[in-house]
Design a protein around this motif. Sequence first.
Motif, PDB file in Angstrom:
ATOM      1  N   ALA A   1       0.835  -1.199   0.000  1.00 54.48           N
ATOM      2  CA  ALA A   1       0.000   0.000   0.000  1.00 54.48           C
ATOM      3  C   ALA A   1       0.874   1.255   0.000  1.00 54.48           C
ATOM      4  CB  ALA A   1      -0.936  -0.025   1.208  1.00 54.48           C
ATOM      5  N   GLY A   2       0.231   2.406   0.203  1.00 52.20           N
ATOM      6  CA  GLY A   2       0.978   3.654   0.186  1.00 52.20           C
ATOM      7  C   GLY A   2       2.019   3.762   1.278  1.00 52.20           C
ATOM      8  N   ILE A   3       1.897   2.949   2.321  1.00 52.24           N
ATOM      9  CA  ILE A   3       2.855   2.993   3.421  1.00 52.24           C
ATOM     10  C   ILE A   3       4.269   2.686   2.960  1.00 52.24           C
ATOM     11  CG2 ILE A   3       2.479   0.576   4.067  1.00 52.24           C
ATOM     12  CD1 ILE A   3       2.757   1.407   6.971  1.00 52.24           C
ATOM     13  N   GLU A   4       4.396   1.870   1.907  1.00 52.04           N
ATOM     14  CA  GLU A   4       5.733   1.556   1.397  1.00 52.04           C
ATOM     15  C   GLU A   4       6.410   2.797   0.820  1.00 52.04           C
ATOM     16  OE1 GLU A   4       9.112  -0.649  -0.207  1.00 52.04           O
ATOM     17  OE2 GLU A   4       7.858  -0.606   1.588  1.00 52.04           O
ATOM     18  N   GLY A   5       5.628   3.665   0.177  1.00 50.22           N
ATOM     19  CA  GLY A   5       6.213   4.890  -0.355  1.00 50.22           C
ATOM     20  C   GLY A   5       6.729   5.804   0.740  1.00 50.22           C
ATOM     21  N   TYR A   6       5.975   5.928   1.828  1.00 51.83           N
ATOM     22  CA  TYR A   6       6.437   6.756   2.947  1.00 51.83           C
ATOM     23  C   TYR A   6       7.592   6.081   3.695  1.00 51.83           C
ATOM     24  CZ  TYR A   6       2.309   9.665   2.237  1.00 51.83           C
ATOM     25  OH  TYR A   6       1.371  10.516   1.701  1.00 51.83           O
ATOM     26  N   GLY A   7       7.637   4.762   3.674  1.00 48.60           N
ATOM     27  CA  GLY A   7       8.742   4.059   4.318  1.00 48.60           C
ATOM     28  C   GLY A   7      10.074   4.299   3.641  1.00 48.60           C
ATOM     29  N   LEU A   8      10.046   4.814   2.412  1.00 46.71           N
ATOM     30  CA  LEU A   8      11.293   5.127   1.720  1.00 46.71           C
ATOM     31  C   LEU A   8      11.964   6.369   2.284  1.00 46.71           C
ATOM     32  CD1 LEU A   8      10.094   4.491  -1.946  1.00 46.71           C
ATOM     33  CD2 LEU A   8      11.544   2.998  -0.564  1.00 46.71           C
ATOM     34  N   GLY A   9      11.218   7.195   3.033  1.00 44.88           N
ATOM     35  CA  GLY A   9      11.816   8.437   3.516  1.00 44.88           C
ATOM     36  C   GLY A   9      11.538   8.762   4.963  1.00 44.88           C
ATOM     37  N   MET A  10      10.745   7.956   5.679  1.00 43.16           N
ATOM     38  CA  MET A  10      10.434   8.217   7.080  1.00 43.16           C
ATOM     39  C   MET A  10      10.982   7.092   7.950  1.00 43.16           C
ATOM     40  SD  MET A  10       6.491   9.609   6.845  1.00 43.16           S
ATOM     41  CE  MET A  10       6.351   9.667   8.640  1.00 43.16           C
ATOM     42  N   PHE A  11      11.767   7.449   8.960  1.00 43.81           N
ATOM     43  CA  PHE A  11      12.368   6.473   9.852  1.00 43.81           C
ATOM     44  C   PHE A  11      11.287   5.688  10.598  1.00 43.81           C
ATOM     45  CE2 PHE A  11      15.987   5.978  13.202  1.00 43.81           C
ATOM     46  CZ  PHE A  11      15.993   4.616  12.955  1.00 43.81           C
ATOM     47  N   SER A  12      10.242   6.370  11.059  1.00 46.46           N
ATOM     48  CA  SER A  12       9.205   5.700  11.836  1.00 46.46           C
ATOM     49  C   SER A  12       8.467   4.656  11.004  1.00 46.46           C
ATOM     50  CB  SER A  12       8.213   6.722  12.397  1.00 46.46           C
ATOM     51  OG  SER A  12       7.576   7.426  11.339  1.00 46.46           O
ATOM     52  N   ILE A  13       8.158   4.984   9.759  1.00 44.53           N
ATOM     53  CA  ILE A  13       7.437   4.036   8.900  1.00 44.53           C
ATOM     54  C   ILE A  13       8.344   2.876   8.522  1.00 44.53           C
ATOM     55  CG2 ILE A  13       6.205   3.757   6.725  1.00 44.53           C
ATOM     56  CD1 ILE A  13       4.759   5.396   8.858  1.00 44.53           C
ATOM     57  N   PHE A  14       9.594   3.174   8.231  1.00 40.70           N
ATOM     58  CA  PHE A  14      10.526   2.087   7.917  1.00 40.70           C
ATOM     59  C   PHE A  14      10.703   1.164   9.114  1.00 40.70           C
ATOM     60  CE2 PHE A  14      14.853   0.339   7.619  1.00 40.70           C
ATOM     61  CZ  PHE A  14      14.755  -0.318   6.393  1.00 40.70           C
ATOM     62  N   MET A  15      10.768   1.734  10.321  1.00 40.39           N
ATOM     63  CA  MET A  15      10.885   0.912  11.530  1.00 40.39           C
ATOM     64  C   MET A  15       9.623   0.067  11.732  1.00 40.39           C
ATOM     65  SD  MET A  15      12.648  -0.104  14.103  1.00 40.39           S
ATOM     66  CE  MET A  15      14.023   1.059  14.056  1.00 40.39           C
ATOM     67  N   PHE A  16       8.471   0.657  11.471  1.00 37.94           N
ATOM     68  CA  PHE A  16       7.220  -0.101  11.579  1.00 37.94           C
ATOM     69  C   PHE A  16       7.224  -1.279  10.611  1.00 37.94           C
ATOM     70  CE2 PHE A  16       2.942  -0.848   9.873  1.00 37.94           C
ATOM     71  CZ  PHE A  16       2.290  -1.257  11.030  1.00 37.94           C
ATOM     72  N   GLN A  17       7.666  -1.052   9.393  1.00 41.93           N
ATOM     73  CA  GLN A  17       7.734  -2.131   8.411  1.00 41.93           C
ATOM     74  C   GLN A  17       8.725  -3.205   8.854  1.00 41.93           C
ATOM     75  OE1 GLN A  17       8.587   0.548   4.998  1.00 41.93           O
ATOM     76  NE2 GLN A  17       6.837  -0.448   4.002  1.00 41.93           N
ATOM     77  N   GLN A  18       9.881  -2.774   9.347  1.00 44.46           N
ATOM     78  CA  GLN A  18      10.887  -3.737   9.786  1.00 44.46           C
ATOM     79  C   GLN A  18      10.362  -4.592  10.930  1.00 44.46           C
ATOM     80  OE1 GLN A  18      14.636  -2.008  10.906  1.00 44.46           O
ATOM     81  NE2 GLN A  18      15.477  -3.932  11.677  1.00 44.46           N
ATOM     82  N   LEU A  19       9.741  -3.964  11.916  1.00 45.00           N
ATOM     83  CA  LEU A  19       9.211  -4.709  13.059  1.00 45.00           C
ATOM     84  C   LEU A  19       8.088  -5.648  12.628  1.00 45.00           C
ATOM     85  CD1 LEU A  19       9.133  -1.806  15.654  1.00 45.00           C
ATOM     86  CD2 LEU A  19      10.672  -3.779  15.691  1.00 45.00           C
ATOM     87  N   THR A  20       7.277  -5.204  11.680  1.00 42.67           N
ATOM     88  CA  THR A  20       6.199  -6.063  11.194  1.00 42.67           C
ATOM     89  C   THR A  20       6.755  -7.290  10.489  1.00 42.67           C
ATOM     90  OG1 THR A  20       4.734  -4.149  10.937  1.00 42.67           O
ATOM     91  CG2 THR A  20       4.129  -6.153   9.759  1.00 42.67           C
ATOM     92  N   LEU A  21       7.764  -7.085   9.654  1.00 38.89           N
ATOM     93  CA  LEU A  21       8.358  -8.195   8.914  1.00 38.89           C
ATOM     94  C   LEU A  21       9.113  -9.151   9.827  1.00 38.89           C
ATOM     95  CD1 LEU A  21       9.727  -6.321   5.765  1.00 38.89           C
ATOM     96  CD2 LEU A  21       7.739  -7.836   5.870  1.00 38.89           C
ATOM     97  N   MET A  22       9.718  -8.635  10.895  1.00 41.95           N
ATOM     98  CA  MET A  22      10.549  -9.468  11.759  1.00 41.95           C
ATOM     99  C   MET A  22       9.799 -10.046  12.947  1.00 41.95           C
ATOM    100  SD  MET A  22      14.140  -7.329  11.872  1.00 41.95           S
ATOM    101  CE  MET A  22      14.964  -8.653  12.759  1.00 41.95           C
ATOM    102  N   MET A  23       8.768  -9.352  13.436  1.00 35.33           N
ATOM    103  CA  MET A  23       8.138  -9.747  14.692  1.00 35.33           C
ATOM    104  C   MET A  23       6.685 -10.183  14.534  1.00 35.33           C
ATOM    105  SD  MET A  23      10.644  -9.272  16.781  1.00 35.33           S
ATOM    106  CE  MET A  23       9.775  -9.522  18.312  1.00 35.33           C
ATOM    107  N   ALA A  24       5.918  -9.485  13.705  1.00 37.33           N
ATOM    108  CA  ALA A  24       4.475  -9.754  13.625  1.00 37.33           C
ATOM    109  C   ALA A  24       4.137 -10.810  12.576  1.00 37.33           C
ATOM    110  CB  ALA A  24       3.719  -8.462  13.327  1.00 37.33           C
TER     111      ALA A  24
END
Length: 321
Positions: A79-102
């Motif tokens: 979704a659009g969250i991937e685009g914001y994850g390219l430039g926001m530390f918080s969104i990238f961290m959320f994606q990383q934690l989701t992929l690794m933990m959730a």
Amino acid sequence: MPDFDIEGPVWLPTLAPSLSEYLSPNLQPIPLIPALALLAGIFYLAGAIKLWTQGRPWSPVRTASFLSGCLTIIVVMGAGIEGYGLGMFSIFMFQQLTLMMAVPPLLVLGSPGTLMLRATPHSKFGRPVLQLALWGLRSRWGRLAIHPAFMVPLFLMSFYGFYFSGLADSLLPNWFSHVGLELLFLLSGILFTVPLISADPLPRRQTHFGRMVDIFAEMPLHAFFGVIVMMSTKPMVNFFAAPPASWNIDPMADQNVAGGLAWAYGELPSVLMLLFILVRWQRDEARGWAKSERKIATEGTPELDDYNDYLQQLSTQRERR
């Protein structure tokens, strides 16, 4: 402040971040990870349907768990969250934690290995697949991949090694390495989760106590990383220090949110897995006691009976004297 720039086929949002923009169906030009998750879900569902049509049992709960993990990947990475994850530390961290933990617990609880062994045909094209799967389960590389001495350091290096070594600033500005990192996060999370809660046939199995040790070894270091990020007075990753101006983002405030996510959101899946291990441990102990009682009821206790006979003989000899 330099303009934000990232190499490769990327789509960057122009509007300021919001919940509606995060969840908008804006795919990247090459949605690699969502496509892989979609294929995994299709293959899994095909295997489950095959067993059901043959009258062979397969748990709907396992199916729902695995498909939920695939759907989570598609939403978080597609979704659009991937685009914001390219430039926001918080969104990238959320994606990383989701992929690794959730996501990994959802995928692992689906027992995809067991489903593959049951649903794959044992002839024609299915035979090489089964042979490859069995080789992976029995090889020394399979044992190494899920050994605590390998998977726990790999899991922690995805945080400490990645952010404190400067690799983040080297890899994140390129789309190809960015996606490669996201795949590595998912893989490391799966390798960490498999020996803890998997019911699939594994080359080696840890004791329940060993699983708890691994969880307790990860939880404080994981939370400590979040505290370090929140206490930092300067940008930890220079790449996230200059987000697009139209997003109207304060990099330091965004970094504090990233640290809070690492401390809070990252701990919740670990606590849930710990509770799962404790429940399974108690259930296995109860089964062991029930099995022992049934054995005693049917076969008796030869050692205890022999000892009682010996005591009875001693008592009889004393009475005679």
